[in-house]
Design a protein around this motif. Structure first.
Motif, PDB file in Angstrom:
ATOM      1  N   VAL A  58      -7.634  73.757 -17.332  1.00 54.25           N
ATOM      2  CA  VAL A  58      -8.470  73.452 -18.493  1.00 54.25           C
ATOM      3  C   VAL A  58      -9.437  72.326 -18.139  1.00 54.25           C
ATOM      4  O   VAL A  58      -9.040  71.307 -17.552  1.00 54.25           O
ATOM      5  CB  VAL A  58      -7.598  73.052 -19.713  1.00 54.25           C
ATOM      6  CG1 VAL A  58      -8.472  72.668 -20.898  1.00 54.25           C
ATOM      7  CG2 VAL A  58      -6.651  74.184 -20.084  1.00 54.25           C
ATOM      8  N   LEU A  59     -10.709  72.525 -18.506  1.00 54.62           N
ATOM      9  CA  LEU A  59     -11.730  71.485 -18.362  1.00 54.62           C
ATOM     10  C   LEU A  59     -12.037  70.888 -19.733  1.00 54.62           C
ATOM     11  O   LEU A  59     -12.179  71.624 -20.715  1.00 54.62           O
ATOM     12  CB  LEU A  59     -13.029  72.069 -17.789  1.00 54.62           C
ATOM     13  CG  LEU A  59     -12.990  72.518 -16.341  1.00 54.62           C
ATOM     14  CD1 LEU A  59     -14.288  73.238 -15.986  1.00 54.62           C
ATOM     15  CD2 LEU A  59     -12.760  71.341 -15.410  1.00 54.62           C
ATOM     16  N   GLN A  60     -12.146  69.572 -19.782  1.00 55.06           N
ATOM     17  CA  GLN A  60     -12.526  68.864 -21.007  1.00 55.06           C
ATOM     18  C   GLN A  60     -13.935  68.307 -20.823  1.00 55.06           C
ATOM     19  O   GLN A  60     -14.193  67.556 -19.885  1.00 55.06           O
ATOM     20  CB  GLN A  60     -11.546  67.728 -21.290  1.00 55.06           C
ATOM     21  CG  GLN A  60     -11.885  66.941 -22.535  1.00 55.06           C
ATOM     22  CD  GLN A  60     -10.803  65.918 -22.855  1.00 55.06           C
ATOM     23  OE1 GLN A  60      -9.626  66.170 -22.662  1.00 55.06           O
ATOM     24  NE2 GLN A  60     -11.222  64.763 -23.327  1.00 55.06           N
ATOM     25  N   ALA A 107      -1.193  74.623  -9.873  1.00 48.89           N
ATOM     26  CA  ALA A 107      -0.411  73.516 -10.440  1.00 48.89           C
ATOM     27  C   ALA A 107      -0.680  72.268  -9.617  1.00 48.89           C
ATOM     28  O   ALA A 107      -0.755  72.317  -8.389  1.00 48.89           O
ATOM     29  CB  ALA A 107       1.070  73.862 -10.430  1.00 48.89           C
ATOM     30  N   GLY A 108      -0.882  71.150 -10.287  1.00 49.97           N
ATOM     31  CA  GLY A 108      -1.170  69.896  -9.600  1.00 49.97           C
ATOM     32  C   GLY A 108      -2.652  69.650  -9.357  1.00 49.97           C
ATOM     33  O   GLY A 108      -3.029  68.624  -8.790  1.00 49.97           O
ATOM     34  N   LEU A 109      -3.516  70.570  -9.796  1.00 47.12           N
ATOM     35  CA  LEU A 109      -4.959  70.394  -9.638  1.00 47.12           C
ATOM     36  C   LEU A 109      -5.432  69.183 -10.433  1.00 47.12           C
ATOM     37  O   LEU A 109      -5.003  68.961 -11.566  1.00 47.12           O
ATOM     38  CB  LEU A 109      -5.698  71.644 -10.136  1.00 47.12           C
ATOM     39  CG  LEU A 109      -7.220  71.589 -10.120  1.00 47.12           C
ATOM     40  CD1 LEU A 109      -7.743  71.654  -8.692  1.00 47.12           C
ATOM     41  CD2 LEU A 109      -7.802  72.723 -10.951  1.00 47.12           C
ATOM     42  N   ASP A 132      -2.337  67.972 -15.532  1.00 42.55           N
ATOM     43  CA  ASP A 132      -1.193  68.886 -15.588  1.00 42.55           C
ATOM     44  C   ASP A 132      -1.509  70.218 -16.269  1.00 42.55           C
ATOM     45  O   ASP A 132      -0.594  70.922 -16.706  1.00 42.55           O
ATOM     46  CB  ASP A 132       0.019  68.218 -16.251  1.00 42.55           C
ATOM     47  CG  ASP A 132       0.463  66.979 -15.496  1.00 42.55           C
ATOM     48  OD1 ASP A 132       0.549  67.055 -14.245  1.00 42.55           O
ATOM     49  OD2 ASP A 132       0.706  65.941 -16.130  1.00 42.55           O
ATOM     50  N   SER A 133      -2.787  70.600 -16.330  1.00 46.27           N
ATOM     51  CA  SER A 133      -3.152  71.874 -16.954  1.00 46.27           C
ATOM     52  C   SER A 133      -3.160  73.030 -15.953  1.00 46.27           C
ATOM     53  O   SER A 133      -3.224  74.188 -16.352  1.00 46.27           O
ATOM     54  CB  SER A 133      -4.521  71.782 -17.638  1.00 46.27           C
ATOM     55  OG  SER A 133      -5.565  71.583 -16.687  1.00 46.27           O
ATOM     56  N   LEU A 154      -5.972  69.415  -4.677  1.00 46.33           N
ATOM     57  CA  LEU A 154      -4.878  70.341  -4.942  1.00 46.33           C
ATOM     58  C   LEU A 154      -3.597  69.741  -4.381  1.00 46.33           C
ATOM     59  O   LEU A 154      -3.612  69.163  -3.279  1.00 46.33           O
ATOM     60  CB  LEU A 154      -5.127  71.693  -4.273  1.00 46.33           C
ATOM     61  CG  LEU A 154      -6.081  72.641  -4.957  1.00 46.33           C
ATOM     62  CD1 LEU A 154      -6.468  73.783  -4.029  1.00 46.33           C
ATOM     63  CD2 LEU A 154      -5.451  73.191  -6.225  1.00 46.33           C
ATOM     64  N   ALA A 155      -2.510  69.878  -5.121  1.00 41.85           N
ATOM     65  CA  ALA A 155      -1.222  69.401  -4.628  1.00 41.85           C
ATOM     66  C   ALA A 155      -0.834  70.198  -3.388  1.00 41.85           C
ATOM     67  O   ALA A 155      -1.193  71.368  -3.250  1.00 41.85           O
ATOM     68  CB  ALA A 155      -0.154  69.561  -5.720  1.00 41.85           C
TER      69      ALA A 155
END
Length: 87
Positions: free
Chosen positions: A32-34, A60-62, A53-54, A83-84
């Motif tokens: 998700v971008l805000q 995951a972890g981006l 954490d979206s 990226l994780a």
């Protein structure tokens, strides 16, 4: 997307949430971008940030931020992200 206008020409604000589905470096998922933007008498200020954490799936972890670049009337995007590590 929500916007707010003022009586002063060239001054306004907007906020938006955007879900993105895609692949980065061969890793698929969503995030998700805000968006948070203001215009002060014609001078823009925009931040577009990955919601913490979206990231889902292999994203995951981006974490990161995006810039929207406008040149010669065309829009392009610069995405600065991490990226994780995968295990």
């Amino acid at each position: 997307m929500l916007t707010g206008m003022t009586e002063v020409k060239g001054s306004a604000g907007y906020v938006a949430m955007e879900q993105v589905t895609g692949t980065l470096h061969g890793r698929s998922g969503t995030f998700v971008l805000q968006h948070n933007g203001t215009m002060t008498r014609g001078i823009p200020l925009l931040t577009v940030t990955v919601v913490p954490d979206s990231g889902t799936g292999e994203l995951a972890g981006l974490a990161g931020k995006m810039a929207i670049v406008i040149a010669d009337g065309k829009h392009s995007y610069e995405f600065d992200y991490t990226l994780a590590e995968t295990s």
